[in-house]
Design an enzyme around this catalytic site. Structure first.
Site, mmCIF file in Angstrom:
data_model
loop_
_atom_site.group_PDB
_atom_site.id
_atom_site.type_symbol
_atom_site.label_atom_id
_atom_site.label_comp_id
_atom_site.label_asym_id
_atom_site.label_seq_id
_atom_site.Cartn_x
_atom_site.Cartn_y
_atom_site.Cartn_z
ATOM 1 N N SER A 22 0.825 -1.209 0.000
ATOM 2 C CA SER A 22 0.000 0.000 0.000
ATOM 3 C C SER A 22 0.860 1.260 0.000
ATOM 4 C CB SER A 22 -0.942 0.013 1.214
ATOM 5 O OG SER A 22 -0.212 -0.149 2.421
ATOM 6 N N ASN A 80 -2.174 -2.067 13.314
ATOM 7 C CA ASN A 80 -3.634 -1.884 13.342
ATOM 8 C C ASN A 80 -4.043 -0.619 14.096
ATOM 9 O OD1 ASN A 80 -3.452 -4.306 12.083
ATOM 10 N ND2 ASN A 80 -4.424 -5.522 13.687
ATOM 11 N N THR A 102 -40.343 25.950 -10.763
ATOM 12 C CA THR A 102 -40.634 24.629 -10.213
ATOM 13 C C THR A 102 -40.918 23.752 -11.430
ATOM 14 O OG1 THR A 102 -43.028 24.936 -10.033
ATOM 15 C CG2 THR A 102 -41.720 25.633 -8.138
ATOM 16 N N HIS A 103 -40.509 22.520 -11.375
ATOM 17 C CA HIS A 103 -40.593 21.621 -12.541
ATOM 18 C C HIS A 103 -39.864 22.225 -13.744
ATOM 19 C CE1 HIS A 103 -43.915 19.605 -10.335
ATOM 20 N NE2 HIS A 103 -44.205 20.847 -9.993
ATOM 21 N N SER A 149 -14.370 25.015 -28.543
ATOM 22 C CA SER A 149 -14.505 23.784 -29.312
ATOM 23 C C SER A 149 -13.375 23.719 -30.326
ATOM 24 C CB SER A 149 -15.862 23.792 -30.025
ATOM 25 O OG SER A 149 -15.839 22.908 -31.136
ATOM 26 N N LYS A 192 -18.032 28.527 -30.008
ATOM 27 C CA LYS A 192 -18.418 27.906 -28.743
ATOM 28 C C LYS A 192 -17.664 28.430 -27.529
ATOM 29 C CE LYS A 192 -20.321 24.159 -28.341
ATOM 30 N NZ LYS A 192 -21.580 23.886 -27.667
ATOM 31 N N ASN A 208 -17.802 26.836 -23.716
ATOM 32 C CA ASN A 208 -18.433 25.767 -22.944
ATOM 33 C C ASN A 208 -18.133 25.862 -21.447
ATOM 34 O OD1 ASN A 208 -19.424 24.616 -25.342
ATOM 35 N ND2 ASN A 208 -17.501 23.514 -25.663
ATOM 36 N N GLU A 262 -19.292 21.457 -15.667
ATOM 37 C CA GLU A 262 -19.596 20.074 -16.085
ATOM 38 C C GLU A 262 -18.685 19.082 -15.363
ATOM 39 O OE1 GLU A 262 -20.505 19.996 -20.605
ATOM 40 O OE2 GLU A 262 -19.456 21.857 -20.156
ATOM 41 N N TYR A 276 -9.458 -6.051 13.051
ATOM 42 C CA TYR A 276 -8.842 -5.579 11.823
ATOM 43 C C TYR A 276 -8.852 -6.679 10.762
ATOM 44 C CZ TYR A 276 -5.595 -3.929 8.326
ATOM 45 O OH TYR A 276 -5.053 -3.554 7.126
ATOM 46 N N LYS A 326 -8.221 3.749 1.845
ATOM 47 C CA LYS A 326 -7.376 4.926 1.630
ATOM 48 C C LYS A 326 -7.566 5.614 0.290
ATOM 49 C CE LYS A 326 -4.405 3.090 4.980
ATOM 50 N NZ LYS A 326 -5.383 1.965 5.101
HETATM 51 N N1 ARG Z 1 -1.410 -1.146 5.159
HETATM 52 C C1 ARG Z 1 -2.313 -1.569 6.157
HETATM 53 C C2 ARG Z 1 -3.627 -0.812 6.024
HETATM 54 O O1 ARG Z 1 -3.639 0.135 5.373
HETATM 55 C C3 ARG Z 1 -1.738 -1.280 7.499
HETATM 56 C C4 ARG Z 1 -2.245 -2.178 8.580
HETATM 57 C C5 ARG Z 1 -1.730 -3.537 8.346
HETATM 58 N N2 ARG Z 1 -2.006 -4.404 9.435
HETATM 59 C C6 ARG Z 1 -1.829 -5.698 9.339
HETATM 60 N N3 ARG Z 1 -2.065 -6.412 10.367
HETATM 61 N N4 ARG Z 1 -1.433 -6.256 8.231
HETATM 62 O O2 ARG Z 1 -4.632 -1.197 6.540
#
Ligand code: ARG
Length: 461
Positions: free
Chosen positions: A23, A114, A159-160, A281, A287, A289, A294, A321, A329
């Site tokens: 990660s 954790n 309205t509408h 455009s 144009k 835009n 948007e 966990y 994330k």
């Molecule tokens: N990269 C993990 C997360 O984002 C960190 C926690 C990992 N904990 C574990 N017991 N493997 O959740």
């Protein structure tokens, strides 16, 4: 890069799985909060007798050096990904080891990734909410400024999406100020529940080293600590609440975008967007835009999707966990970035808006937006509303047949529908009287709109 958990393993991780598992490519975004969490944790375990004075000092110096490097050297983090760092926590630990040697390996005593990651994410969310808060206030200021400048600009209210009754353009803008004010409340409310410290919950059961969680909370600026270790390591409610508040603010931005996109169209022509936030455009030379709006409308889909993703990720998780939670994330980071950028771009759009007052005025003056006023006129003269509604409906039909607005019909025509009509009907159906008549709190009468602008200004100051 060596793993934090190698002892029990005899085989190397499969390369493809290692890539799937890592990660650090995205949670490096937690680098600074992670190191700040470790600085506070080092104090806590020193206080509990795990580190002596000198070890604490070494660890703190090392962590401060990492913090500084992290802020200035993005290539270092990128290189960490290439070198196979599993996550931000392992990266920090191994870099600290490189700097200060084996004392670095005392830092993780009693702590689990954790409770560490739960702490990091809370710190991140807290700061993200503060940044969103500032943007929300700033956008409200822009809306208030434009509302104030247009407190006497009438436009049709719909309205509408059919012409209904006239309102002031300032009143229209203030509707969005109200929405963004509720968004602000929601984020501030989510912040209260975010601002609790999970550190000290260990992997799931707590911490063996009698650390002072209250002091740790204070050091990291948390208002409270969490009170169940199993809940604390698996709770991501605060992320979901933040994403929910984010979905709503995006929905408000999207609705404002939609209104303004309509109003910039040639058929409405009520406003023109600044060149600074429009595009042309490649083919059609004429144009202009409204891409900024948007895109805001389009990005709303992403944010709503992120909220749904996280609800789905957490719905079937057993305590405590589970690695599924690593999936919190990317949706969180993307949501925060998208909301902040969208609010900032909307502010540029609002500040750059050219208001076509004459167009709005003309549109508000045609299309029987004053029909309700005629009914209320008859009510004031004693006719029951339901009957008055019927009579005015017939007058509108006549107007449509003759291609005339209500105010253009002569008095004797009015009187052929009811003897209650007198000369003062012409004042009663004027645009000014129509607007001024909505004289209640929250109504569009000019002095009421001014009042609501003042109220909103004092609310945000
Ligand atoms: N990269 C993990 C997360 O984002 C960190 C926690 C990992 N904990 C574990 N017991 N493997 O959740």
């Amino acid at each position: 890069m060596s793993k934090l958990w190698g002892g029990r393993f005899q085989e190397e991780a499969d390369a493809r799985f290692a890539r799937y598992n890592e990660s650090f490519s995205f949670d490096q975004r937690l680098f600074s909060v992670d190191v700040r969490g470790s600085l506070a944790y080092a104090e806590a375990i020193a206080e509990a007798g795990i580190l002596d004075e000198q070890e604490l000092h070494q660890i703190q110096e090392g962590l401060r050096a990492l913090l500084e490097r992290g802020a200035s050297d993005a290539a270092w983090l990128t290189a960490g990904v290439a070198a196979g760092a599993e996550d931000v926590h392992s990266f920090v630990e191994s870099e600290l080891f490189k700097l200060i040697g084996s004392v670095a390996h005392k830092l993780h005593t009693g702590r689990s990734r954790n409770d560490q990651v739960a702490t990091d994410v809370r710190l991140f969310v807290r700061e993200a909410i503060d940044a969103i808060d500032a943007q929300l206030v700033s956008l409200q200021r822009a809306l208030l400024d434009v509302a104030e400048a247009n407190v006497d600009t009438p436009m049709p209210g719909y309205t509408h999406l059919q012409k209904a009754q006239p309102v002031l353009f300032g009143h229209f803008l203030m509707a969005y100020v109200e929405m963004f004010a509720r968004d602000l409340e929601r984020f501030r409310d989510a912040r209260r529940r975010t601002n609790r410290l999970p550190l000290g919950s260990g992997a799931l059961a707590g911490n063996n080293h009698a650390i002072d969680r209250g002091a740790l909370a204070k050091a990291l600026g948390f208002e409270e600590i969490t009170y169940n270790s199993m809940d604390a390591v698996s709770d991501r409610d605060f992320v979901i609440e933040t994403l929910a508040a984010a979905s709503l603010v995006m929905i408000h931005l999207s609705r404002l975008s939609e209104d303004l996109i309509l109003y910039t169209s040639n058929e409405f022509g009520f406003v023109e967007m600044s060149d600074k936030v429009s595009t042309g455009s490649s083919l059609m030379p004429q144009k202009k835009n409204p891409d900024a709006l948007e895109l805001i409308r389009g990005k709303t889909g992403r944010v709503v999707g992120h909220q749904m993703a996280l609800l789905t990720v957490t719905k079937g998780l057993p305590l405590c966990y589970n690695k599924d939670l690593q999936e919190d994330k990317e949706p969180l980071f993307d949501t925060v970035d998208t909301v902040i950028e969208s609010l900032a771009v909307m502010e540029i759009v609002i500040r750059g808006l050219k208001v076509r007052r004459e167009k709005m005025l003309a549109a508000a003056s045609r299309g029987y937006l004053n029909a309700t006023e005629v009914a209320d006129y008859l009510v004031r003269k004693g006719m029951p509303f339901r009957k008055a509604h019927e009579v005015v409906g017939q007058i509108v039909v006549l107007g449509l047949q003759q291609g005339k607005e209500i105010g253009d019909l002569p008095l004797d025509v009015f009187r052929s529908y009811s003897p209650l009509f007198e000369e003062d009907i012409f004042v009663a159906v004027s645009l000014e009287a129509t607007l001024a008549g909505k004289d209640v709190h929250g109504g569009t009468a000019p002095h009421r709109v001014k009042e609501s602008i003042l109220r909103a200004r004092s609310r945000i100051s």
